[in-house]
Design a protein around this motif. Sequence first.
Motif, mmCIF file in Angstrom:
data_model
loop_
_atom_site.group_PDB
_atom_site.id
_atom_site.type_symbol
_atom_site.label_atom_id
_atom_site.label_comp_id
_atom_site.label_asym_id
_atom_site.label_seq_id
_atom_site.Cartn_x
_atom_site.Cartn_y
_atom_site.Cartn_z
ATOM 1 N N SER A 47 0.825 -1.207 0.000
ATOM 2 C CA SER A 47 0.000 0.000 0.000
ATOM 3 C C SER A 47 0.858 1.255 0.000
ATOM 4 C CB SER A 47 -0.958 0.005 1.188
ATOM 5 O OG SER A 47 -0.248 0.053 2.398
ATOM 6 N N THR A 48 0.275 2.311 -0.529
ATOM 7 C CA THR A 48 0.927 3.609 -0.532
ATOM 8 C C THR A 48 -0.036 4.639 0.055
ATOM 9 O OG1 THR A 48 2.107 5.228 -1.892
ATOM 10 C CG2 THR A 48 0.200 4.181 -2.898
ATOM 11 N N VAL A 49 0.482 5.535 0.883
ATOM 12 C CA VAL A 49 -0.350 6.572 1.489
ATOM 13 C C VAL A 49 -0.620 7.644 0.444
ATOM 14 C CG1 VAL A 49 -0.517 8.331 3.293
ATOM 15 C CG2 VAL A 49 0.556 6.126 3.804
ATOM 16 N N LEU A 50 -1.900 7.837 0.134
ATOM 17 C CA LEU A 50 -2.301 8.867 -0.823
ATOM 18 C C LEU A 50 -2.415 10.220 -0.155
ATOM 19 C CD1 LEU A 50 -5.198 7.061 -2.708
ATOM 20 C CD2 LEU A 50 -2.846 7.375 -3.475
ATOM 21 N N ALA A 51 -2.951 10.211 1.080
ATOM 22 C CA ALA A 51 -3.199 11.466 1.785
ATOM 23 C C ALA A 51 -3.442 11.166 3.260
ATOM 24 C CB ALA A 51 -4.423 12.172 1.198
ATOM 25 N N ARG A 52 -3.393 12.235 4.047
ATOM 26 C CA ARG A 52 -3.796 12.163 5.452
ATOM 27 C C ARG A 52 -4.969 13.112 5.618
ATOM 28 N NH1 ARG A 52 -1.267 9.988 9.452
ATOM 29 N NH2 ARG A 52 -1.695 11.661 10.899
ATOM 30 N N VAL A 53 -6.014 12.629 6.270
ATOM 31 C CA VAL A 53 -7.199 13.440 6.527
ATOM 32 C C VAL A 53 -7.438 13.391 8.026
ATOM 33 C CG1 VAL A 53 -9.659 13.731 6.076
ATOM 34 C CG2 VAL A 53 -8.155 12.891 4.249
ATOM 35 N N GLY A 54 -7.340 14.544 8.684
ATOM 36 C CA GLY A 54 -7.389 14.536 10.140
ATOM 37 C C GLY A 54 -6.229 13.684 10.625
ATOM 38 N N GLY A 55 -6.487 12.711 11.458
ATOM 39 C CA GLY A 55 -5.437 11.803 11.916
ATOM 40 C C GLY A 55 -5.375 10.507 11.138
ATOM 41 N N ALA A 56 -6.161 10.392 10.071
ATOM 42 C CA ALA A 56 -6.258 9.122 9.339
ATOM 43 C C ALA A 56 -5.388 9.110 8.086
ATOM 44 C CB ALA A 56 -7.709 8.851 8.946
ATOM 45 N N ASN A 57 -4.842 7.938 7.792
ATOM 46 C CA ASN A 57 -4.137 7.702 6.537
ATOM 47 C C ASN A 57 -5.122 7.120 5.538
ATOM 48 O OD1 ASN A 57 -1.427 8.209 7.540
ATOM 49 N ND2 ASN A 57 -1.648 6.285 8.646
ATOM 50 N N LEU A 58 -5.069 7.587 4.304
ATOM 51 C CA LEU A 58 -5.799 6.977 3.201
ATOM 52 C C LEU A 58 -4.760 6.255 2.359
ATOM 53 C CD1 LEU A 58 -8.153 9.911 2.137
ATOM 54 C CD2 LEU A 58 -8.619 8.048 3.728
ATOM 55 N N LYS A 59 -4.810 4.926 2.388
ATOM 56 C CA LYS A 59 -3.792 4.123 1.708
ATOM 57 C C LYS A 59 -4.436 3.311 0.585
ATOM 58 C CE LYS A 59 -2.228 1.902 5.321
ATOM 59 N NZ LYS A 59 -1.423 1.226 6.366
ATOM 60 N N LEU A 60 -3.760 3.237 -0.536
ATOM 61 C CA LEU A 60 -4.261 2.526 -1.696
ATOM 62 C C LEU A 60 -3.454 1.257 -1.908
ATOM 63 C CD1 LEU A 60 -6.341 2.896 -3.996
ATOM 64 C CD2 LEU A 60 -4.491 3.898 -5.347
ATOM 65 N N SER A 61 -4.158 0.184 -2.265
ATOM 66 C CA SER A 61 -3.500 -1.091 -2.511
ATOM 67 C C SER A 61 -4.156 -1.781 -3.705
ATOM 68 C CB SER A 61 -3.611 -1.982 -1.273
ATOM 69 O OG SER A 61 -2.837 -3.141 -1.411
ATOM 70 N N ARG A 62 -3.351 -2.529 -4.426
ATOM 71 C CA ARG A 62 -3.843 -3.331 -5.546
ATOM 72 C C ARG A 62 -3.901 -4.783 -5.105
ATOM 73 N NH1 ARG A 62 -0.672 -5.843 -9.282
ATOM 74 N NH2 ARG A 62 1.080 -4.461 -8.858
ATOM 75 N N MET A 63 -5.066 -5.394 -5.252
ATOM 76 C CA MET A 63 -5.248 -6.809 -4.900
ATOM 77 C C MET A 63 -5.083 -7.639 -6.173
ATOM 78 S SD MET A 63 -8.573 -6.466 -2.354
ATOM 79 C CE MET A 63 -9.632 -5.596 -3.520
ATOM 80 N N ASP A 64 -4.284 -8.691 -6.113
ATOM 81 C CA ASP A 64 -3.953 -9.449 -7.324
ATOM 82 C C ASP A 64 -4.363 -10.917 -7.285
ATOM 83 O OD1 ASP A 64 -2.132 -10.533 -5.535
ATOM 84 O OD2 ASP A 64 -0.406 -10.295 -6.862
ATOM 85 N N GLY A 65 -5.232 -11.291 -6.382
ATOM 86 C CA GLY A 65 -5.667 -12.680 -6.300
ATOM 87 C C GLY A 65 -4.908 -13.507 -5.276
ATOM 88 N N SER A 66 -3.760 -13.010 -4.835
ATOM 89 C CA SER A 66 -2.986 -13.767 -3.837
ATOM 90 C C SER A 66 -3.476 -13.453 -2.428
ATOM 91 C CB SER A 66 -1.492 -13.437 -3.970
ATOM 92 O OG SER A 66 -1.256 -12.071 -3.728
ATOM 93 N N ALA A 67 -3.162 -14.342 -1.525
ATOM 94 C CA ALA A 67 -3.537 -14.166 -0.116
ATOM 95 C C ALA A 67 -2.585 -13.173 0.557
ATOM 96 C CB ALA A 67 -3.498 -15.506 0.605
ATOM 97 N N TYR A 68 -3.023 -12.628 1.684
ATOM 98 C CA TYR A 68 -2.177 -11.755 2.500
ATOM 99 C C TYR A 68 -2.276 -12.274 3.933
ATOM 100 C CZ TYR A 68 0.180 -7.555 4.082
ATOM 101 O OH TYR A 68 1.099 -6.690 4.628
#
Length: 98
Positions: free
Chosen positions: A19-40
């Motif tokens: 994941s990569t942090v796109l932005a911070r809003v208040g105290g929260a991180n907005l993180k984006l991730s790409r799901m590719d079919g594999s487990a985490y």
Amino acid sequence: MQHLHLSDSAGALPEAWKSTVLARVGGANLKLSRMDGSAYPEEVHAEAEGLLVIDGRLNLTLDGKLVVVGSGELCVVPAGVAHAVAAGSFGTLLIVDV
């Protein structure tokens, strides 16, 4: 001001589940991730975590029970609850955490 197309941005990420942090809003991180079919692997956090599926499907196990989170749906994982991603999850995931 940021204006992002989340699915396109996730598709451009170099690695799935990194994941990569796109932005911070208040105290929260907005993180984006790409799901590719594999487990985490299973993890537990001290704070609640919001998992918003932008497109695709998230196969999430919460305390060992499968929860399918579809496109446009949000799952809030309470603090201290073990969760993992089962295989077959795909698409774009926005993670909200602190």
